[in-house]
Design a protein around this motif. Structure first.
Motif, PDB file in Angstrom:
ATOM      1  N   LYS A 113      -5.991   0.469  -3.974  1.00  0.00           N
ATOM      2  CA  LYS A 113      -6.514  -0.872  -3.648  1.00  0.00           C
ATOM      3  C   LYS A 113      -6.316  -1.825  -4.840  1.00  0.00           C
ATOM      4  CE  LYS A 113     -10.083  -0.257  -0.714  1.00  0.00           C
ATOM      5  NZ  LYS A 113     -11.502   0.007  -0.476  1.00  0.00           N
ATOM      6  N   PHE A 114      -6.658  -1.333  -6.016  1.00  0.00           N
ATOM      7  CA  PHE A 114      -6.514  -2.162  -7.222  1.00  0.00           C
ATOM      8  C   PHE A 114      -5.049  -2.499  -7.496  1.00  0.00           C
ATOM      9  CE2 PHE A 114      -5.665  -1.763 -11.906  1.00  0.00           C
ATOM     10  CZ  PHE A 114      -5.908  -3.095 -12.200  1.00  0.00           C
ATOM     11  N   GLU A 144      -8.044   6.224  -3.628  1.00  0.00           N
ATOM     12  CA  GLU A 144      -8.087   5.065  -2.718  1.00  0.00           C
ATOM     13  C   GLU A 144      -8.352   3.770  -3.488  1.00  0.00           C
ATOM     14  OE1 GLU A 144      -7.291   4.861   0.482  1.00  0.00           O
ATOM     15  OE2 GLU A 144      -6.796   6.996   0.450  1.00  0.00           O
ATOM     16  N   ASP A 145      -9.305   3.827  -4.437  1.00  0.00           N
ATOM     17  CA  ASP A 145      -9.625   2.641  -5.242  1.00  0.00           C
ATOM     18  C   ASP A 145      -8.447   2.238  -6.114  1.00  0.00           C
ATOM     19  OD1 ASP A 145     -12.110   2.242  -4.256  1.00  0.00           O
ATOM     20  OD2 ASP A 145     -13.177   3.218  -5.919  1.00  0.00           O
ATOM     21  N   THR A 196       0.844  -1.202   0.000  1.00  0.00           N
ATOM     22  CA  THR A 196       0.000   0.000   0.000  1.00  0.00           C
ATOM     23  C   THR A 196       0.877   1.249   0.000  1.00  0.00           C
ATOM     24  OG1 THR A 196      -1.747  -1.175   1.128  1.00  0.00           O
ATOM     25  CG2 THR A 196      -1.804   1.227   1.303  1.00  0.00           C
ATOM     26  N   THR A 205      -2.677  -2.831  -5.528  1.00  0.00           N
ATOM     27  CA  THR A 205      -2.099  -3.736  -4.523  1.00  0.00           C
ATOM     28  C   THR A 205      -2.863  -5.063  -4.469  1.00  0.00           C
ATOM     29  OG1 THR A 205      -3.463  -2.706  -2.807  1.00  0.00           O
ATOM     30  CG2 THR A 205      -1.248  -1.835  -3.079  1.00  0.00           C
ATOM     31  N   SER A 206      -3.773  -5.278  -5.418  1.00  0.00           N
ATOM     32  CA  SER A 206      -4.636  -6.475  -5.367  1.00  0.00           C
ATOM     33  C   SER A 206      -3.934  -7.745  -5.862  1.00  0.00           C
ATOM     34  CB  SER A 206      -5.909  -6.236  -6.189  1.00  0.00           C
ATOM     35  OG  SER A 206      -5.589  -6.109  -7.561  1.00  0.00           O
ATOM     36  N   LYS A 208       0.734   4.044  -2.929  1.00  0.00           N
ATOM     37  CA  LYS A 208       0.370   5.430  -2.559  1.00  0.00           C
ATOM     38  C   LYS A 208       1.455   6.401  -2.991  1.00  0.00           C
ATOM     39  CE  LYS A 208      -2.758   5.264   1.323  1.00  0.00           C
ATOM     40  NZ  LYS A 208      -2.952   5.415   2.761  1.00  0.00           N
TER      41      LYS A 208
END
Ligand code: CMP
Length: 148
Positions: A71-72, A67-68, A50, A74-75, A54
């Motif tokens: 998240k994506f 934020e999305d 993350t 780091t998925s 970021k």
């Protein structure tokens, strides 16, 4: 004096994002770069933390999708590469197509592999300044292949 055509050998950062890696499209996507004269001179597969995601996308920190996006990204693992070739920065962006795949030209990577503006298969540096910064973010100079 006759003008000689300008040939600018450049390097740019390319990321094959978690959606395309998950779909086993690494080889197919690299083919788009190689057949258009961009060569892979460095590569590593990383599952971004993350903190890394970021920091890499810090320019978008104020955007509603930040934020999305983090998240994506780091998925799952992503393939991080340095591509080299004539006018590599602009050429890479042409090969990728528009950020939003619904606006990407036929035959571009995003037209063929992306499923949404977020899950858009690839990232590429958008300027010479960004390319330098983004390459340094992921690679040490001795991790990049030099032909000379
Ligand atoms: P990329 O080239 O990696 O640079 C920033 C990323 O943010 C972009 O690709 C998209 O994946 C994402 N992005 C840009 N605009 C939007 C948006 N409007 N909604 C969601 N994600 C976006």
């Amino acid at each position: 004096m006759a003008q000689t055509p300008s040939h600018t050998l450049e390097q740019t950062l390319s990321i094959i994002k978690p959606d395309a890696v998950e779909q086993n499209q690494i080889g197919n996507i690299i083919e788009y770069f190689e057949r258009d004269g961009l060569n892979v001179v460095a590569a590593k597969m990383i599952h971004l933390s993350t903190e890394q995601a970021k920091s890499f996308y810090a320019v978008h920190a104020e955007k509603p999708f930040y934020e999305d996006l983090v998240k994506f990204m780091t998925s799952g693992p992503a393939l991080i590469m340095v591509l080299e070739g004539e006018n590599a920065i602009t050429r890479n962006r042409e090969i990728m197509g528009a950020t939003d795949p619904s606006k990407a030209d036929a035959g571009t990577i995003r037209c063929d592999f992306a499923t949404s503006i977020e899950r858009n298969a690839v990232h590429g540096s958008d300027s010479a300044e960004a390319a330098k910064k983004e390459i340094l973010f992921f690679f040490k100079p001795n991790e990049i292949f030099r032909r000379t």
